[in-house]
Design an enzyme around this catalytic site. Sequence first.
Site, PDB file in Angstrom:
ATOM      1  N   HIS A 133       0.967   4.777  -2.681  1.00 48.35           N
ATOM      2  CA  HIS A 133       1.407   6.161  -2.513  1.00 48.35           C
ATOM      3  C   HIS A 133       2.658   6.506  -3.315  1.00 48.35           C
ATOM      4  O   HIS A 133       2.795   7.635  -3.797  1.00 48.35           O
ATOM      5  CB  HIS A 133       1.645   6.443  -1.029  1.00 48.35           C
ATOM      6  CG  HIS A 133       0.385   6.634  -0.250  1.00 48.35           C
ATOM      7  ND1 HIS A 133      -0.383   7.776  -0.353  1.00 48.35           N
ATOM      8  CD2 HIS A 133      -0.252   5.823   0.632  1.00 48.35           C
ATOM      9  CE1 HIS A 133      -1.434   7.671   0.443  1.00 48.35           C
ATOM     10  NE2 HIS A 133      -1.394   6.493   1.041  1.00 48.35           N
ATOM     11  N   GLU A 166      -6.390   9.338  -0.608  1.00 50.13           N
ATOM     12  CA  GLU A 166      -6.517   7.912  -0.269  1.00 50.13           C
ATOM     13  C   GLU A 166      -7.614   7.234  -1.081  1.00 50.13           C
ATOM     14  O   GLU A 166      -7.402   6.158  -1.637  1.00 50.13           O
ATOM     15  CB  GLU A 166      -6.804   7.738   1.229  1.00 50.13           C
ATOM     16  CG  GLU A 166      -5.600   7.952   2.131  1.00 50.13           C
ATOM     17  CD  GLU A 166      -4.588   6.815   2.094  1.00 50.13           C
ATOM     18  OE1 GLU A 166      -4.775   5.833   1.334  1.00 50.13           O
ATOM     19  OE2 GLU A 166      -3.597   6.913   2.831  1.00 50.13           O
ATOM     20  N   HIS A 181       0.831  -1.210   0.000  1.00 49.43           N
ATOM     21  CA  HIS A 181       0.000   0.000   0.000  1.00 49.43           C
ATOM     22  C   HIS A 181       0.863   1.256   0.000  1.00 49.43           C
ATOM     23  O   HIS A 181       0.616   2.192  -0.769  1.00 49.43           O
ATOM     24  CB  HIS A 181      -0.911   0.006   1.221  1.00 49.43           C
ATOM     25  CG  HIS A 181      -1.574   1.331   1.461  1.00 49.43           C
ATOM     26  ND1 HIS A 181      -2.628   1.777   0.696  1.00 49.43           N
ATOM     27  CD2 HIS A 181      -1.315   2.323   2.355  1.00 49.43           C
ATOM     28  CE1 HIS A 181      -3.002   2.977   1.105  1.00 49.43           C
ATOM     29  NE2 HIS A 181      -2.217   3.329   2.110  1.00 49.43           N
ATOM     30  N   SER A 198      -4.109   0.380  -4.486  1.00 47.91           N
ATOM     31  CA  SER A 198      -3.279  -0.673  -3.902  1.00 47.91           C
ATOM     32  C   SER A 198      -4.121  -1.852  -3.452  1.00 47.91           C
ATOM     33  O   SER A 198      -3.595  -2.818  -2.892  1.00 47.91           O
ATOM     34  CB  SER A 198      -2.487  -0.128  -2.708  1.00 47.91           C
ATOM     35  OG  SER A 198      -3.359   0.352  -1.700  1.00 47.91           O
TER      36      SER A 198
END
Length: 300
Positions: free
Chosen positions: A167, A208, A162, A227
């Site tokens: 990111h 997010e 993730h 993700s």
Amino acid sequence: MFEEGQLYSPVTQHDDGTVEVHLSDNHPGRNDAAYVGRRGEIAGAAMAWTRGEPIPRIDYTEAEHDIWRTVSAELAPKHEKYAHSEYLTAKRELALPTDHVPQLDEVTERLAPLTGWSYVAAPGLVPLREFYADLGARTFNSTQYLRHGSEPLYTPEPDIIHEVIGHGNQLASPRFARITEAAGQASLRVETDEAMKFVADVFWFSMEFGVMREHGEVKAYGAGILSSYGEMDEFAHMELRALDLADMGTLNYDITQYQPVLFCAESLDELEDVVGGFFETVDDDSAAKLRAEAVTRGLV
């Protein structure tokens, strides 16, 4: 999909120096003594690390590399189908390895020339203001552990997949990186806990779990979606709302479930204007006014 109420498993260090990660009862690795021990070992490396020293390097096992390879291969076609072109371009520029778990300094070496960002090690949860202050300095706190091998396409908590695939690829885009940096700098400007939470919630529903339209289709750019193998199959069926700061900063959400409500930007320009502009200017007073607006409109 994250199923931990606080996202990250708590980490404690015992008097004898050993580090224990407290996995939830429903964690796939909860009853795997070897996995629990490995999690403690990796968390301990981050806890022993001091900033200014080289980032701790993890000697990943072949099984851990295999998890990374499996997830990378499974996410790739999903990204091509569901990700916004800005993310896809950034992903190609960053060119993360797909055959092994990258060390965090390897991620920094690839990312810094693109946008000036770097990665540092974290054992798990980082205090909210500390995490955001680092974002304001173009620094991303990342865990180094991997999900349990029994379910490589599922994680109940953010892992290095993730943090880096989600990111890292996002931060390789100069435009997404600027918005994230602005969110971090906002945290240094706001003083009340209420305003800080408002900033974090807008970040949640944008960087997010954000989506935006592109050529008539809804595409994902949020790291939490991109993700997650399962989240990418689900987001197109969620309720989509226009960017609305009062709503984004006050909407209750359950991190243990797929997000039922997503906020959709009409374009990257709109995302920068609305969300980026908010992060660049928000202070305690403006956050309080937006919250009051949400109350007046019956949003909370």
